[in-house]
Design a protein around this motif. Structure first.
Motif: not given
Length: 103
Positions: A40-41, A61-64, A71-74, A81-86
């Motif tokens: 999910g995003d 989860g993808f936290c762009t 981020k904390e909610l994700f 949680v993946i923090e990437s726009d890639d």
């Protein structure tokens, strides 16, 4: 034009993606699968599957960057949680490695 109604099957849209709103044929497929890998995003995407009805669910989860303030909610709702726009964040390779090790 203006849409005044919908005929036939239910429509799945961004705010209506849980498994019980899906067409019956899709619901039948879901009910036969005890394990779910959910991607999910948005924070609402976690509602697509009822985790308590499954043997195992992994929610990713993808936290762009445009959602970095959430981020904390994700972290609270997703297992990973993946923090990437890639688009090639490495999640595919990571999952395959986990699957290989579990056999």
């Amino acid at each position: 034009g203006i849409c005044t109604g919908i005929c036939g099957e239910r429509i799945i849209h961004p705010l209506n993606k849980d498994e019980w709103d899906a067409p019956e044929a899709v619901q039948n497929t879901f009910s036969e699968r005890p394990n779910v890998l959910l991607f999910g995003d948005s924070l609402d995407d976690i509602k697509m599957v009822q985790k308590e009805r499954r043997e195992a669910t992994i929610a990713i989860g993808f936290c762009t960057s445009n959602r970095s303030h959430q981020k904390e909610l994700f972290d609270d709702v997703y297992d990973i949680v993946i923090e990437s726009d890639d688009s090639d964040s490495g999640i595919g390779e990571w999952l395959m490695e986990k699957i290989r090790k579990s056999k």
